[in-house]
Scaffold this motif. Structure first.
Motif, mmCIF file in Angstrom:
data_model
loop_
_atom_site.group_PDB
_atom_site.id
_atom_site.type_symbol
_atom_site.label_atom_id
_atom_site.label_comp_id
_atom_site.label_asym_id
_atom_site.label_seq_id
_atom_site.Cartn_x
_atom_site.Cartn_y
_atom_site.Cartn_z
ATOM 1 N N THR A 37 -6.169 -2.163 20.449
ATOM 2 C CA THR A 37 -6.730 -2.067 19.092
ATOM 3 C C THR A 37 -5.671 -1.520 18.143
ATOM 4 O O THR A 37 -5.472 -2.035 17.031
ATOM 5 C CB THR A 37 -7.973 -1.145 19.088
ATOM 6 O OG1 THR A 37 -8.926 -1.705 19.965
ATOM 7 C CG2 THR A 37 -8.570 -1.013 17.694
ATOM 8 N N GLN A 38 -4.966 -0.478 18.570
ATOM 9 C CA GLN A 38 -3.906 0.086 17.716
ATOM 10 C C GLN A 38 -2.801 -0.944 17.470
ATOM 11 O O GLN A 38 -2.309 -1.076 16.354
ATOM 12 C CB GLN A 38 -3.305 1.357 18.348
ATOM 13 C CG GLN A 38 -4.201 2.567 18.267
ATOM 14 C CD GLN A 38 -4.718 2.825 16.846
ATOM 15 O OE1 GLN A 38 -3.942 2.912 15.905
ATOM 16 N NE2 GLN A 38 -6.017 2.913 16.692
ATOM 17 N N ALA A 39 -2.409 -1.657 18.527
ATOM 18 C CA ALA A 39 -1.332 -2.651 18.372
ATOM 19 C C ALA A 39 -1.747 -3.721 17.360
ATOM 20 O O ALA A 39 -0.951 -4.140 16.507
ATOM 21 C CB ALA A 39 -1.005 -3.285 19.721
ATOM 22 N N ARG A 40 -3.025 -4.137 17.448
ATOM 23 C CA ARG A 40 -3.543 -5.166 16.536
ATOM 24 C C ARG A 40 -3.534 -4.641 15.100
ATOM 25 O O ARG A 40 -3.095 -5.311 14.177
ATOM 26 C CB ARG A 40 -4.973 -5.524 16.963
ATOM 27 C CG ARG A 40 -5.530 -6.780 16.368
ATOM 28 C CD ARG A 40 -6.937 -7.066 16.898
ATOM 29 N NE ARG A 40 -7.029 -7.025 18.347
ATOM 30 C CZ ARG A 40 -7.871 -6.236 19.033
ATOM 31 N NH1 ARG A 40 -8.699 -5.419 18.406
ATOM 32 N NH2 ARG A 40 -7.891 -6.257 20.356
ATOM 33 N N LEU A 41 -4.014 -3.391 14.922
ATOM 34 C CA LEU A 41 -4.060 -2.813 13.565
ATOM 35 C C LEU A 41 -2.653 -2.555 13.029
ATOM 36 O O LEU A 41 -2.395 -2.710 11.829
ATOM 37 C CB LEU A 41 -4.889 -1.524 13.565
ATOM 38 C CG LEU A 41 -6.396 -1.751 13.712
ATOM 39 C CD1 LEU A 41 -7.131 -0.433 14.002
ATOM 40 C CD2 LEU A 41 -6.969 -2.394 12.454
ATOM 41 N N THR A 91 -7.892 3.567 12.105
ATOM 42 C CA THR A 91 -9.214 3.011 12.408
ATOM 43 C C THR A 91 -9.309 1.774 11.513
ATOM 44 O O THR A 91 -8.548 1.655 10.548
ATOM 45 C CB THR A 91 -10.347 3.982 12.009
ATOM 46 O OG1 THR A 91 -10.259 4.219 10.606
ATOM 47 C CG2 THR A 91 -10.259 5.307 12.765
ATOM 48 N N VAL A 92 -10.252 0.881 11.809
ATOM 49 C CA VAL A 92 -10.383 -0.313 10.964
ATOM 50 C C VAL A 92 -10.694 0.118 9.527
ATOM 51 O O VAL A 92 -10.045 -0.321 8.567
ATOM 52 C CB VAL A 92 -11.481 -1.259 11.514
ATOM 53 C CG1 VAL A 92 -11.733 -2.408 10.537
ATOM 54 C CG2 VAL A 92 -11.087 -1.798 12.873
ATOM 55 N N ASP A 93 -11.679 1.032 9.388
ATOM 56 C CA ASP A 93 -12.058 1.509 8.049
ATOM 57 C C ASP A 93 -10.910 2.245 7.373
ATOM 58 O O ASP A 93 -10.670 2.072 6.176
ATOM 59 C CB ASP A 93 -13.214 2.516 8.170
ATOM 60 C CG ASP A 93 -14.524 1.858 7.881
ATOM 61 O OD1 ASP A 93 -14.553 0.625 7.815
ATOM 62 O OD2 ASP A 93 -15.516 2.604 7.735
ATOM 63 N N ILE A 96 -6.704 8.032 6.716
ATOM 64 C CA ILE A 96 -5.661 8.054 7.748
ATOM 65 C C ILE A 96 -4.307 8.492 7.164
ATOM 66 O O ILE A 96 -3.314 8.569 7.862
ATOM 67 C CB ILE A 96 -5.510 6.703 8.499
ATOM 68 C CG1 ILE A 96 -5.280 5.553 7.520
ATOM 69 C CG2 ILE A 96 -6.725 6.412 9.369
ATOM 70 C CD1 ILE A 96 -3.858 5.245 7.214
ATOM 71 N N GLY A 97 -4.271 8.724 5.831
ATOM 72 C CA GLY A 97 -3.078 9.346 5.256
ATOM 73 C C GLY A 97 -2.156 8.450 4.454
ATOM 74 O O GLY A 97 -0.993 8.814 4.249
ATOM 75 N N GLY A 98 -2.643 7.303 3.973
ATOM 76 C CA GLY A 98 -1.790 6.413 3.170
ATOM 77 C C GLY A 98 -1.172 7.142 1.983
ATOM 78 O O GLY A 98 0.050 7.089 1.766
ATOM 79 N N ASP A 99 -1.992 7.829 1.204
ATOM 80 C CA ASP A 99 -1.462 8.593 0.069
ATOM 81 C C ASP A 99 -0.727 9.834 0.558
ATOM 82 O O ASP A 99 0.339 10.178 0.040
ATOM 83 C CB ASP A 99 -2.610 9.019 -0.867
ATOM 84 C CG ASP A 99 -3.038 7.877 -1.777
ATOM 85 O OD1 ASP A 99 -2.196 7.392 -2.539
ATOM 86 O OD2 ASP A 99 -4.212 7.465 -1.709
ATOM 87 N N LEU A 100 -1.315 10.489 1.542
ATOM 88 C CA LEU A 100 -0.769 11.762 2.046
ATOM 89 C C LEU A 100 0.713 11.651 2.408
ATOM 90 O O LEU A 100 1.536 12.476 2.004
ATOM 91 C CB LEU A 100 -1.587 12.159 3.282
ATOM 92 C CG LEU A 100 -1.252 13.451 3.982
ATOM 93 C CD1 LEU A 100 -1.864 14.628 3.225
ATOM 94 C CD2 LEU A 100 -1.797 13.448 5.412
ATOM 95 N N VAL A 101 1.089 10.616 3.147
ATOM 96 C CA VAL A 101 2.481 10.532 3.601
ATOM 97 C C VAL A 101 3.429 10.293 2.423
ATOM 98 O O VAL A 101 4.538 10.829 2.394
ATOM 99 C CB VAL A 101 2.703 9.475 4.722
ATOM 100 C CG1 VAL A 101 1.870 9.791 5.945
ATOM 101 C CG2 VAL A 101 2.444 8.078 4.268
ATOM 102 N N LEU A 158 -12.180 11.778 13.799
ATOM 103 C CA LEU A 158 -11.193 10.835 14.343
ATOM 104 C C LEU A 158 -10.176 10.445 13.255
ATOM 105 O O LEU A 158 -8.970 10.414 13.513
ATOM 106 C CB LEU A 158 -11.903 9.587 14.891
ATOM 107 C CG LEU A 158 -10.973 8.475 15.387
ATOM 108 C CD1 LEU A 158 -10.079 8.965 16.530
ATOM 109 C CD2 LEU A 158 -11.771 7.244 15.833
ATOM 110 N N THR A 159 -10.671 10.198 12.051
ATOM 111 C CA THR A 159 -9.766 9.814 10.957
ATOM 112 C C THR A 159 -8.800 10.962 10.645
ATOM 113 O O THR A 159 -7.603 10.736 10.420
ATOM 114 C CB THR A 159 -10.597 9.425 9.708
ATOM 115 O OG1 THR A 159 -11.572 8.481 10.106
ATOM 116 C CG2 THR A 159 -9.727 8.838 8.620
#
Ligand SMILES: C[S@@+](CC[C@H](N)C(=O)[O-])C[C@H]1O[C@@H](n2cnc3c(N)ncnc32)[C@H](O)[C@@H]1O
Length: 396
Positions: A51-55, A74-76, A111-116, A133-134
């Motif tokens: 799942t991670q590899a796909r995402l 995560t997908v969301d 998941i941290g798009g802005d954070l990073v 989890l997120t």
């Protein structure tokens, strides 16, 4: 995925499995890859790694590919994450206004798009995320991208955070319900009253580009951002982050070209000239079509339609320019004859402000031949009109 399974992916054995799955994904048939990996690893862990590899493969579209290959999603979390160019723009604007090393909270960090990107811009960021989890993935992303000196993540409720220690706050509320995307700010999580509370101080809040202008609080700058012509988001800037008294802004990425209501002389409507301009979506959403018109020395073809006309070809990043080749009444028989006489086989139909279905019109005029044309169907002086337009080369 359970948090425990995700944590197992972070152990040395899990990380080795994930690295193998990421490297092989897309090169090897996924079913065969899963079968091979399950020979030496537990099924649940292999499923999580795949799942991670796909995402990760999918995320190369939204993030720098080298980052995507190391991050966790995560997908969301992936779908809601801010695209890298937009996150970078936000972070650099915030860092310029707050100063290097300023403490910033990223409330609802996902998941941290802005954070990073906030961390990379030199800010000291605390991310807060309610979903365990997120939040664990955001922390793992900070570690994977070697940003632990600049960013940390807490799992908790953003509305309960003491904000006094932060120079500024970023918030990207969840805009999804059980039935998909929500467009009503009343359905955001955290809810709109919390957003208004943040905007009463120094904050940047991401909202949907379709936000009604009458919901925008006074004293707040609303910035619509597009990337390569596609509108991605609106962000509301307040307090020390919006010092210029600007109310509406359109920013185009990757160039960073920006236009505000201060550049807007107000509406000018004029007869069709030799050139037509189609403003960028961010300009339209920001209500700045007349500001773009002023840049090309033109005016609107109709008071309520977002097409600009001018006598000259002027290079502007804020609008796509066309030379007006012909003007025809909106009448299918006339258009069909024109298409036949001109040998038009490749026809693009654009429309604005008229109830026309471009595909149906295209079929009805029966394109045949080698010539290429663009029909712009719109209202000119109150009448449905077809402007035959030839795109100017990019940059003109
Ligand atoms: C749109 S996403 C954030 C995406 C993020 N900016 C990025 O670029 O990856 C919104 C996040 O807010 C979280 N959230 C919603 N309500 C929250 C609350 N009260 N406290 C903390 N997080 C919350 C959701 O779990 C979701 O992960």
């Amino acid at each position: 995925m359970q948090t425990a399974t995700f944590e197992a992916l972070l152990t040395p054995a899990g990380a080795a499995l994930l690295a193998e799955a990421t490297a092989a994904y897309g090169r090897e048939d996924e079913f065969a890859l899963g079968t091979r990996l399950r020979r030496s690893h537990p099924g649940e862990l292999v499923a999580a790694a795949l799942t991670q590899a796909r995402l990760r493969a999918r995320a190369a579209d939204k993030f720098e590919p080298a980052d995507a290959a190391r991050m966790f999603f995560t997908v969301d979390g992936y779908e809601q994450a801010t695209r890298v160019a937009v996150a970078r723009h936000r972070a650099s604007r915030l860092a310029a206004a707050s100063g290097a090393g300023a403490a910033v909270a990223d409330l609802c960090c996902g998941i941290g798009g802005d954070l990073v990107e906030l961390a990379r811009a030199g800010l000291a960021v605390t991310g807060v995320e309610a979903d365990p989890l997120t939040a664990a993935m955001a922390a793992a992303n900070v570690a994977a991208l070697e940003l632990t000196d600049a960013a940390r993540v807490e799992c908790g409720d953003a509305t309960a955070v003491d904000r006094t220690a932060f120079a500024a706050v970023v918030c990207d509320p969840a805009r999804r319900g059980s039935r998909g995307r929500v467009f009503d700010p009343g359905a955001y999580r955290p809810p709109w009253p919390f957003v208004l509370e943040l905007l009463a101080a120094t904050a940047c809040v991401k909202v949907a580009p379709g936000i009604p202008h009458d919901l925008l609080p006074g004293g707040v700058e609303a910035e619509w951002v597009s990337e390569r012509g596609e509108v991605k988001e609106a962000a509301l800037w307040s307090g020390g982050l919006a010092p210029g008294g600007v109310q509406r802004r359109a920013t185009l990425l990757p160039s960073g070209a920006t236009l505000t209501d201060r550049d807007d002389p107000g509406p000018v409507v004029r007869p069709l000239g030799g050139f037509l301009y189609e403003p960028d979506g961010a300009v339209i959403r920001a209500g700045l079509v007349t500001a773009a018109a002023a840049l090309v020395g033109g005016g609107l073809v109709d008071p309520s339609i977002a097409y600009v006309t001018a006598d000259d070809a002027v290079a502007t990043p804020f609008a796509r320019g066309y030379r007006v080749v012909d003007t025809l009444p909106y009448d299918v028989k006339t258009l069909r004859r024109y298409v036949r006489e001109q040998g038009i086989g490749i026809l693009t139909v654009k429309k604005r402000g008229v109830g026309v279905e471009p595909e149906k019109l295209r079929a009805a005029v029966r394109p045949q031949g080698d010539a290429v044309a663009t029909f712009v169907v719109t209202r000119v002086a109150g009448k449905a009109t077809v402007i035959v337009a030839e795109p100017l080369p990019q940059g003109v």
